[in-house]
Design a protein around this motif. Structure first.
Motif, short mmCIF file in Angstrom:
data_model
loop_
_atom_site.label_atom_id
_atom_site.label_comp_id
_atom_site.label_asym_id
_atom_site.label_seq_id
_atom_site.Cartn_x
_atom_site.Cartn_y
_atom_site.Cartn_z
N VAL A 1 -4.73 21.37 20.72
CA VAL A 1 -4.16 20.73 19.25
C VAL A 1 -3.75 19.56 19.38
CG1 VAL A 1 -2.12 21.13 17.71
CG2 VAL A 1 -3.45 23.06 18.57
N GLY A 2 -3.03 18.99 20.64
CA GLY A 2 -2.70 17.54 20.66
C GLY A 2 -3.68 16.55 20.61
N ILE A 3 -4.94 16.98 21.35
CA ILE A 3 -5.93 16.09 21.61
C ILE A 3 -6.62 16.02 20.07
CG2 ILE A 3 -8.27 15.95 22.66
CD1 ILE A 3 -6.89 17.22 25.20
N VAL A 4 -7.01 17.07 19.64
CA VAL A 4 -7.61 17.01 18.44
C VAL A 4 -6.81 16.27 17.14
CG1 VAL A 4 -8.50 18.60 16.36
CG2 VAL A 4 -9.04 19.06 18.54
N ALA A 5 -5.30 16.58 17.25
CA ALA A 5 -4.64 15.68 16.25
C ALA A 5 -4.45 14.41 16.51
CB ALA A 5 -3.12 16.41 16.39
N LEU A 6 -4.59 13.85 17.90
CA LEU A 6 -4.50 12.49 18.17
C LEU A 6 -5.85 11.58 18.09
CD1 LEU A 6 -2.50 12.48 21.39
CD2 LEU A 6 -1.57 11.76 18.89
N VAL A 7 -7.20 12.34 18.27
CA VAL A 7 -8.24 11.85 17.94
C VAL A 7 -8.43 11.57 16.53
CG1 VAL A 7 -10.72 12.23 18.11
CG2 VAL A 7 -9.12 12.77 20.00
N ALA A 8 -8.00 12.68 15.77
CA ALA A 8 -8.09 12.41 14.16
C ALA A 8 -7.25 11.39 13.61
CB ALA A 8 -7.69 13.99 13.51
N PHE A 9 -6.28 11.41 14.24
CA PHE A 9 -5.11 10.26 13.83
C PHE A 9 -5.72 8.70 14.07
CE2 PHE A 9 -1.98 7.37 15.53
CZ PHE A 9 -1.33 7.03 14.44
N VAL A 10 -6.62 8.61 15.08
CA VAL A 10 -7.10 7.19 15.15
C VAL A 10 -8.17 6.96 14.34
CG1 VAL A 10 -8.52 6.04 17.15
CG2 VAL A 10 -6.83 7.57 17.89
N PHE A 11 -9.05 8.16 13.91
CA PHE A 11 -10.12 7.88 13.00
C PHE A 11 -9.34 7.55 11.50
CE2 PHE A 11 -12.78 10.34 15.87
CZ PHE A 11 -13.90 9.28 15.79
N VAL A 12 -8.28 8.26 11.25
CA VAL A 12 -7.47 7.88 9.97
C VAL A 12 -6.71 6.59 9.89
CG1 VAL A 12 -5.66 8.53 8.44
CG2 VAL A 12 -7.23 10.46 9.53
N GLU A 13 -6.18 6.07 10.94
CA GLU A 13 -5.72 4.95 11.11
C GLU A 13 -6.76 3.72 11.03
OE1 GLU A 13 -1.82 4.79 11.69
OE2 GLU A 13 -3.03 6.38 10.32
N ARG A 14 -7.81 3.84 11.32
CA ARG A 14 -8.77 2.85 11.32
C ARG A 14 -9.33 2.71 9.69
NH1 ARG A 14 -13.48 4.03 15.81
NH2 ARG A 14 -14.26 2.19 14.84
N LYS A 15 -8.85 3.56 8.88
CA LYS A 15 -9.60 3.57 7.50
C LYS A 15 -8.37 2.98 6.41
CE LYS A 15 -13.24 6.90 8.44
NZ LYS A 15 -14.01 8.13 7.92
N VAL A 16 -7.04 3.57 6.77
CA VAL A 16 -6.10 3.31 5.85
C VAL A 16 -5.73 1.95 5.59
CG1 VAL A 16 -5.21 5.84 5.96
CG2 VAL A 16 -4.33 3.98 7.46
N SER A 17 -5.10 1.50 4.50
CA SER A 17 -4.69 0.04 4.25
C SER A 17 -3.35 -0.41 5.07
CB SER A 17 -4.39 -0.29 2.87
OG SER A 17 -3.63 0.45 2.30
N GLU A 18 -2.41 0.86 4.93
CA GLU A 18 -1.12 0.73 5.89
C GLU A 18 -0.92 1.59 6.63
OE1 GLU A 18 1.27 -1.49 5.85
OE2 GLU A 18 0.64 -2.94 4.14
N PRO A 19 -1.55 1.71 8.09
CA PRO A 19 -1.53 2.60 9.01
C PRO A 19 -0.04 2.56 9.61
CG PRO A 19 -2.47 0.69 9.93
CD PRO A 19 -2.41 0.54 8.42
N VAL A 20 0.15 4.13 9.82
CA VAL A 20 1.82 4.22 10.52
C VAL A 20 1.90 3.56 11.58
CG1 VAL A 20 1.20 6.48 11.45
CG2 VAL A 20 3.48 6.03 10.56
N GLY B 1 0.82 -1.20 -0.04
CA GLY B 1 -0.01 0.13 0.04
C GLY B 1 0.88 1.23 0.01
N ARG B 2 0.39 2.37 0.02
CA ARG B 2 0.80 3.79 -0.02
C ARG B 2 1.25 4.10 1.47
NH1 ARG B 2 -2.62 7.91 -3.13
NH2 ARG B 2 -0.52 9.08 -2.89
N VAL B 3 2.19 4.93 1.61
CA VAL B 3 2.60 5.34 2.92
C VAL B 3 1.60 6.45 3.62
CG1 VAL B 3 4.32 6.87 4.13
CG2 VAL B 3 4.96 5.53 2.29
N ASP B 4 1.45 6.21 4.66
CA ASP B 4 0.03 6.75 5.34
C ASP B 4 0.65 8.16 5.87
OD1 ASP B 4 -2.05 7.58 6.82
OD2 ASP B 4 -1.43 6.43 8.51
N TYR B 5 0.54 9.12 4.71
CA TYR B 5 1.26 10.54 4.93
C TYR B 5 0.49 11.01 5.83
CZ TYR B 5 4.49 9.62 1.09
OH TYR B 5 5.53 9.04 0.28
N GLY B 6 -1.14 11.12 5.84
CA GLY B 6 -2.02 11.87 6.91
C GLY B 6 -2.01 11.34 7.92
N GLY B 7 -1.96 10.19 8.36
CA GLY B 7 -1.65 9.57 9.71
C GLY B 7 -0.31 9.99 10.31
#
Length: 543
Positions: free
Chosen positions: A258-277, A217-223
């Motif tokens: 900022v830290g809380i929002v970023a980490l919560v968003a990170f969890v959502f992103v990681e649940r969807k990508v094929s190769e989570p960081v 898969g592609r690198v999880d740049y967003g995560g």
């Protein structure tokens, strides 16, 4: 039938290669031992750098100026290291461990060379960030490659070597840094990394031959971006909170949001990508989650305690700042001796839970003993207390990584290693910040109590950062007040450390004794243990 035959063939090939398991464990092939030696050099580079540079900082500031930016020389390195750690682990899993590790060494050496050539504080801070990016891959690479080459059952043999590297870095760093700064100049505190790194680079390039990987898969740049923002916010909170800004200031609260929002968003992103960081499924393993908590707490109390021990011995017991590294010898001695014993017993028995439980208990006892120190405590007594603390660390330091790696599949070895390293690092950042705030508050309180509101408030502004060298020049009343203030602050630091360590002790009891891979009973199971043949193929390819 053919599958069983293939498995038997794999085992016979492994034994012929010297990669033995269980009761038949023997020496690793010579090429593997060479690789391990090179890995220890890389590990030394990662651990030694801050110790050496810390000693040279007064000289660096004297030449480059920029005292107001001094903290960023350390912060830039720490931030880059913490933020890049999980990314290096994932890159190794996706594209191959060797390539990622060699790249991190090269990046670290480039950062070291540029730091040595810095002409002002701004350049030095930027180049230290480059160096930190490389350092993030050094520790992860060492642990992940060790996980590829050496079964967990056999890895105990190397715990003593790792503990020895830590002792050399902790004790030798300040001494080496001072010597280099005095005789060669501060720039050589960075240049010294180049020959060591070149040796490790050449040895690993020539001897290590791991199978190449091709990412699916592609690198999880967003995560990766969200995780970097979240980690950066956390590290800055622990760095600036209570020092640069008040804990309830707008800047700290904004960073927290900022830290809380970023980490919560990170969890959502990681649940969807094929190769989570950072694959979230690794935390479904009970042992991995528990050992991550223990590792976080070990980092919390370890880095916190080691920050204040030299200060106590210099300010209260009158020890020389020049020999600050030697003051930690009893602690490092306990760590080294116990780590050697624990490693050998783990290899022989395949048991590790008892070491985590006993280690957490001994760590708690050591912290409780250190909390008893006061202005009348002798160096012999404090050395005995430090030995107990070091023994607790010796039980836990490598065992926590061992359990973490044994709890993930081979394909997740990199992210498993990087997660364990990351949580220990963040725990250390929180430990230094929170225990530091407790220490500073106690120092201010005692200074006011002993010198009065006016004089105490005036002295307490710089009291917690007072240079031990200037203490003999102070009036006896002020000197005595400061000694009591530091002793009281140290008492509170270790008392809180002991209380927090109890949480790790409780968590250790819930670990399950899952057989270590590489032992006679090693097989694929529901706890994430991979088939031994998978690890055998990695070791075969390496040699």
């Amino acid at each position: 039938m053919s599958q069983k035959a293939a498995s038997a063939g794999d085992r016979q090939t492994a034994i012929a290669s010297g990669v033995k398991d269980g009761a038949n464990a023997g020496k690793q092939p010579a090429s593997v031992r060479v690789v391990v030696f090179a890995l220890m050099i890389a590990m030394l580079l990662a651990m030694l750098d801050n110790m050496i540079v810390g000693t040279a900082m007064p000289t660096i500031v004297g030449e480059l100026g920029g005292m107001e930016h001094l903290s960023w020389v350390v912060t830039a390195y720490t931030l880059a290291t913490a933020a890049s750690t999980p990314i290096w682990g994932k890159l190794g899993d996706m594209y191959g461990r060797k390539g990622a590790f060699l790249t991190s060494i090269v990046l670290f050496l480039i950062g070291s060379a540029l730091s040595g050539m810095a002409q002002d504080m701004g350049q030095l801070i930027g180049f230290r960030a480059v160096q930190g990016l490389g350092a993030g891959g050094l520790m992860v690479g060492v642990m992940a490659i060790m996980g590829d080459l050496i079964p967990p059952r056999e890895r105990g043999k190397y715990q003593g070597m790792m503990a020895g590297v830590m002792a050399v870095a902790m004790v030798g760093g300040p001494l080496v840094g001072g010597t280099i700064t005095d005789h060669l100049g501060w720039r050589w505190t960075f240049y010294i990394n180049l020959p060591l790194g070149a040796v490790a680079l050449a040895m690993i390039t020539a001897v290590l031959h791991l199978p190449k990987k091709r990412a699916r898969g592609r690198v999880d740049y967003g995560g990766a971006a969200l995780l970097t923002i979240g980690i950066t916010a956390l590290v800055l909170i622990t760095t600036w909170g209570g020092t640069e800004y008040d804990w309830l200031s707008g800047q700290i609260l904004c960073l927290g949001a900022v830290g809380i929002v970023a980490l919560v968003a990170f969890v959502f992103v990681e649940r969807k990508v094929s190769e989570p960081v950072l694959p979230l499924h690794i935390f479904r393993n009970g042992n991995f989650s528990l050992i991550t908590v223990v590792g976080f707490l070990v980092g919390f109390v370890m880095f916190g305690s080691m920050t204040f021990l030299p200060l106590f011995q210099q300010s209260v017991q009158g020890a020389s700042a020049t020999n600050s590294g030697l003051l930690l010898l009893p602690l490092m001695g306990g760590l080294l001796v116990v780590s050697l014993i624990a490693g050998r017993v783990t290899t022989q028995t395949g048991k590790y839970k008892m070491f985590v439980v006993v280690g957490a208990a001994v760590l708690t006892i050591g912290l409780a003993l250190l909390s008893l120190m006061d202005v009348g405590t002798t160096r012999l007594t404090s050395s005995l207390f430090m030995f107990v603390l070091g023994a607790g660390m010796g039980f836990l330091m490598q065992t926590t990584m061992l359990v973490a790696q044994n709890s993930v599949e081979m394909k997740d070895m990199g992210v498993g290693s990087s997660s364990a390293t990351l949580f220990r690092t963040i725990g250390g950042s929180f430990g230094v910040a929170i225990l530091g705030a407790i220490f500073t508050d106690q120092v201010k309180t005692v200074m006011v109590e002993r010198l009065g509101a006016a004089a105490g408030s005036k002295m307490s502004g710089a009291g917690a950062q007072m240079d031990p060298k200037s203490l003999p020049k102070l009036p006896p009343a002020v000197k005595d007040a400061y000694a009591h203030a530091v002793a009281t602050g140290t008492h509170q630091v270790f008392l809180w450390g002991a209380a927090i360590s109890v949480v790790g002790f409780a968590a250790a009891w819930f670990l399950k004794e899952v057989p270590l891979r590489g032992g006679p009973s090693a097989k694929s199971d529901d706890n994430g243990a991979a088939p031994e043949a998978e690890r055998v193929s990695m070791a075969e390819a390496a040699v």
